[in-house]
Design an enzyme around this catalytic site. Sequence first.
Site, PDB file in Angstrom:
ATOM      1  N   GLY A 488       0.820  -1.205   0.000  1.00  0.00           N
ATOM      2  CA  GLY A 488       0.000   0.000   0.000  1.00  0.00           C
ATOM      3  C   GLY A 488       0.851   1.250   0.000  1.00  0.00           C
ATOM      4  N   GLY A 490       0.665   5.434   1.042  1.00  0.00           N
ATOM      5  CA  GLY A 490      -0.108   6.465   1.713  1.00  0.00           C
ATOM      6  C   GLY A 490       0.571   7.805   1.546  1.00  0.00           C
ATOM      7  N   GLY A 491      -0.004   8.801   2.184  1.00  0.00           N
ATOM      8  CA  GLY A 491       0.526  10.138   2.061  1.00  0.00           C
ATOM      9  C   GLY A 491       1.963  10.243   2.553  1.00  0.00           C
ATOM     10  N   HIS A 492       2.290   9.448   3.517  1.00  0.00           N
ATOM     11  CA  HIS A 492       3.604   9.628   4.139  1.00  0.00           C
ATOM     12  C   HIS A 492       4.619   8.594   3.741  1.00  0.00           C
ATOM     13  CE1 HIS A 492       2.158  12.816   6.826  1.00  0.00           C
ATOM     14  NE2 HIS A 492       1.017  12.165   6.677  1.00  0.00           N
ATOM     15  N   GLY A 493       4.175   7.590   3.038  1.00  0.00           N
ATOM     16  CA  GLY A 493       5.139   6.569   2.638  1.00  0.00           C
ATOM     17  C   GLY A 493       4.460   5.318   2.136  1.00  0.00           C
ATOM     18  N   VAL A 495       3.856   1.123   2.355  1.00  0.00           N
ATOM     19  CA  VAL A 495       3.812   0.080   3.369  1.00  0.00           C
ATOM     20  C   VAL A 495       4.201  -1.256   2.741  1.00  0.00           C
ATOM     21  CG1 VAL A 495       2.383  -1.071   5.080  1.00  0.00           C
ATOM     22  CG2 VAL A 495       1.993   1.330   4.550  1.00  0.00           C
ATOM     23  N   LYS A 509       6.367   0.651   7.344  1.00  0.00           N
ATOM     24  CA  LYS A 509       6.083   1.860   6.574  1.00  0.00           C
ATOM     25  C   LYS A 509       7.390   2.599   6.363  1.00  0.00           C
ATOM     26  CE  LYS A 509       2.504   5.134   6.534  1.00  0.00           C
ATOM     27  NZ  LYS A 509       1.625   6.052   7.265  1.00  0.00           N
ATOM     28  N   ASP A 607      -6.778  11.573  11.210  1.00  0.00           N
ATOM     29  CA  ASP A 607      -7.128  11.082   9.881  1.00  0.00           C
ATOM     30  C   ASP A 607      -7.893   9.765   9.957  1.00  0.00           C
ATOM     31  OD1 ASP A 607      -5.330   9.964   6.939  1.00  0.00           O
ATOM     32  OD2 ASP A 607      -7.218  11.061   7.126  1.00  0.00           O
TER      33      ASP A 607
END
Length: 736
Positions: A488, A490-493, A495, A509, A607
């Site tokens: 996956g 996401g906004g920050h990195g 996974v 992550k 979030d």
Amino acid sequence: TDSIPITIGDLTELQILYFYSNQISGPIPSELGNLKNLTELELSHNQLTGSIPITLGDLTELQILYLYSNKLSGPIPSELGNLKNLTKLNLLDNQLTGSIPKTLGDLTELQILCLRSNKLSGPIPSELGNLKNLTVLELSLNQLSGHLPDQLCQSGKLENFTVNSNKLTGPIPISLRKCSSFKRVRFDNNSFTGNLSEAFGIYPKLQFIDLSDNDFHGELSSNWGKCKNLTNLKVARNNISGSIPPEIGNIKGLLGLDLSSNHLIGQIPKEIGDITSLVKSGDYVHLFQLNLSNNKFGQKIPMEIGRITQLNILDLSHNHLVGGIPPYLSNLKSLVSLNLSHNGLSGRIPEELEKLTGLQYVVLSYNELEGPIPNNKAFINASLEGNKGLCGNVRGLQPCERPSSVVKKQSVAKRRKLILITVLPVMGELVLLCAFIGVLFMCDKRKKVRDVERRDDGWISISMLDGKALYRDILNATEEFDAKFCIGKGGHGSVYKVNIPSLGNIAVKRLHSSSENAHPKCFMNEVRVLIGIKHRNIVNLYGYCSNAKNSLLVYEYVERGSLSSILSNEVESKKLDWLKRVNIIKGVAFALSYMHQDCSPPIVHRDISSSNVLLDLEYEARVSDFELAYTMKVTQMCDVYSFGVLALEIIKGKHLGEYITMLANLSTRDHVQLSDLLDERLPYPEDRVKEVLCFIIKLASSCLLETPKSRPIMQFISNRLSSMNPHPPTHVRRAI
Ligand SMILES: *[C@@H]1O[C@H](CO)[C@@H](O)[C@H](O)[C@H]1NC(C)=O
Ligand SMILES: *[C@@H]1O[C@H](CO)[C@@H](O)[C@H](O)[C@H]1NC(C)=O
Ligand SMILES: *[C@@H]1O[C@H](CO)[C@@H](O)[C@H](O)[C@H]1NC(C)=O
Ligand SMILES: *[C@@H]1O[C@H](CO)[C@@H](O)[C@H](O)[C@H]1NC(C)=O
Ligand SMILES: *[C@@H]1O[C@H](CO)[C@@H](O)[C@H](O)[C@H]1NC(C)=O
Ligand SMILES: *[C@@H]1O[C@H](CO)[C@@H](O)[C@H](O)[C@H]1NC(C)=O
Ligand SMILES: *[C@@H]1O[C@H](CO)[C@@H](O)[C@H](O)[C@H]1NC(C)=O
Ligand SMILES: *[C@@H]1O[C@H](CO)[C@@H](O)[C@H](O)[C@H]1NC(C)=O
Ligand SMILES: *[C@@H]1O[C@H](CO)[C@@H](O)[C@H](O)[C@H]1NC(C)=O
Ligand SMILES: *[C@@H]1O[C@H](CO)[C@@H](O)[C@H](O)[C@H]1NC(C)=O
Ligand SMILES: *[C@@H]1O[C@H](CO)[C@@H](O)[C@H](O)[C@H]1NC(C)=O
Ligand SMILES: *[C@@H]1O[C@H](CO)[C@@H](O)[C@H](O)[C@H]1NC(C)=O
């Protein structure tokens, strides 16, 4: 003790001399050759040394000569060929060298010739074929070489013939292949060659045959099925091919079938179950074993194997077997050793196997088995590695209830307090009231962070584990973050799902920006707080590590993935029934309430959405991805709002869209129909459940109010939900 006196040689009228089973040492005096009237000479089981005197060849009346189990050396004198009346010659278990004298072929009355366990070399003389009365010929465990002579079965009386563990070569002569008198035959551990399909006829009397450890090829003949008295058939470690003839099932009394390490193919015939071993227990214990390991048997294990109820050892390892382990194996009440390793067996291990109380050795490694192991003591020491997903409370396995988080479960249980409140007589009436209250966790009772490392080279790790080793393992396991491990973004990195032998699956992550600068001190502090948190509805953060190349957050892996992926999947969403959904909503509420109210300072998620609520195997919510808000200025009320949206989304099965605004507005709220808010993929809820859903919808709607201050706090929501009937809150149920 001591040696045989030479003067014995003066007893010329002596007919029988028995010195066996003593501790007599020294040589056999050549003077014994004077005892011309001797018919039986038995010196076995002593410590006699030296060689066999040539003079024994003068004892022409001799019928029995037993010199076995001594330390005699040198050759067998050819003069023994003069003993024309000899019926039994046993020299086994000495250190005799040289070759077998051809003259032994002159002992026409000989019935038993036993030369086993010596150091005899050279060929087997064809003259032995002249021994018309021979029934037992034992030549095993020597260094005999060459081919087997053709004549050995000429008499038609040879029953026991053993030549195992020599250096014999070539094919088995036709005459021996057809030797119908055979009862016990051992050809094993030589270098015999030839086509086994042609090699053997029908031996109606055969009880035991071992052809193992040779270079036979060809196939197993269906004729073996005609050997009705056969108890042992061993053709292990040869080069035979083809499949097992179903006629094998005709050998009802088989006690041992060893066809291991060949090139056998096909299905194990179900007729094998007809080998029901009618053999009565003799005065010695048979080990009944079936060894078909190291072949290429395919398809399923026939359940008929379960009919061989006296089986002690079953070894089907190293084949291409597929399908499940038949539960019928639980009929094998005498089973001691079970080896099904290195196959393609799948599914669960039948729990019926727990009935096998005599089981001691279990090897099921390298299959595709999953699920719990049977409750059988043999599984404590079993080899189970290399499977798909076995679980249980034994070494090397994940516990079953919740893989990868057992530690958590235990410590949670420890921290919960069970309070029993007893209210005694109230207003004259005896009221006995018991209440179980699961006290929620205190955030200050945290896990100990084992390892906070900070080095000059920019290496930082905050972890419960050995950060450096973990980092190394992760790099290795992901092949330096190869895309194929990514599950996956996401906004920050991104996974990654990572399997580390010592931890099982973990989620890693990899944050976009590395270097300490991108993650200031307050970030570190929060990581430390999050690592310290243990809550059953919050995904475990195991650690953080950072160097010049990578910044990694290491989480527990949660099996079912995100709630959003499940809700958007037709099949999976239907499995998520109303009660499961209610439980998930509660879980999220508990998690948030804990973070907001029980932690100091409070932690805000910022979030909350269906994509960062993960579900474990039990469909229990696990909130992940706390956003590590660097400042606490964000109010907790944004989490409350998000919770409201999420709760409604869970009930509807998708985001509510325009209904959100309608529900947020007190004046329009009543225009919304309940059915508009329910997931149409699920059956309409029964009354009891409907009530609960209405309650949640109301509570969730209050989270949507425009003014943050009018929204309830998470603790209130969590309390209301946990007191909600008809279902007692699950965490309390668990604690009990
Ligand atoms: C012993 O053998 C001799 C001939 O070798 C014979 O005359 C004698 O009768 C035998 N004695 C017995 C007891 O058999
Ligand atoms: C062998 O035994 C037979 C009968 O048992 C006997 O007649 C004969 O003398 C014995 N000795 C030899 C050397 O054949
Ligand atoms: C040996 O075999 C022959 C014929 O096959 C028979 O006459 C004789 O009695 C046998 N000897 C013994 C000791 O059985
Ligand atoms: C095979 O035979 C050799 C001698 O030829 C012996 O040393 C070895 O122990 C035997 N192996 C087995 C398994 O009996
Ligand atoms: C011959 O073989 C049979 C069958 O295996 C066995 O019962 C018997 O004891 C053996 N006899 C000898 C003398 O080894
Ligand atoms: C082995 O013998 C069988 C039966 O005679 C025959 O059909 C087969 O072709 C032979 N195999 C080899 C490899 O010679
Ligand atoms: C098979 O064994 C039984 C019992 O030991 C015996 O009675 C029968 O004669 C044997 N059959 C053959 C063909 O040897
Ligand atoms: C075994 O048999 C196969 C054919 O089935 C043959 O290719 C191979 O060379 C044989 N190996 C030995 C050691 O005899
Ligand atoms: C089965 O045979 C294989 C190879 O021939 C051997 O390694 C293994 O130990 C045997 N299994 C048992 C349970 O004896
Ligand atoms: C299967 O496991 C049993 C029990 O541990 C063992 O004795 C046997 O040697 C194994 N089989 C093979 C082919 O390794
Ligand atoms: C497991 O193996 C250990 C060490 O070999 C032994 O002491 C123990 O008895 C075994 N346990 C069982 C249940 O077989
Ligand atoms: C990397 O992983 C492989 C296989 O998983 C393993 O054999 C190797 O020892 C590992 N290397 C290090 C440095 O851990």
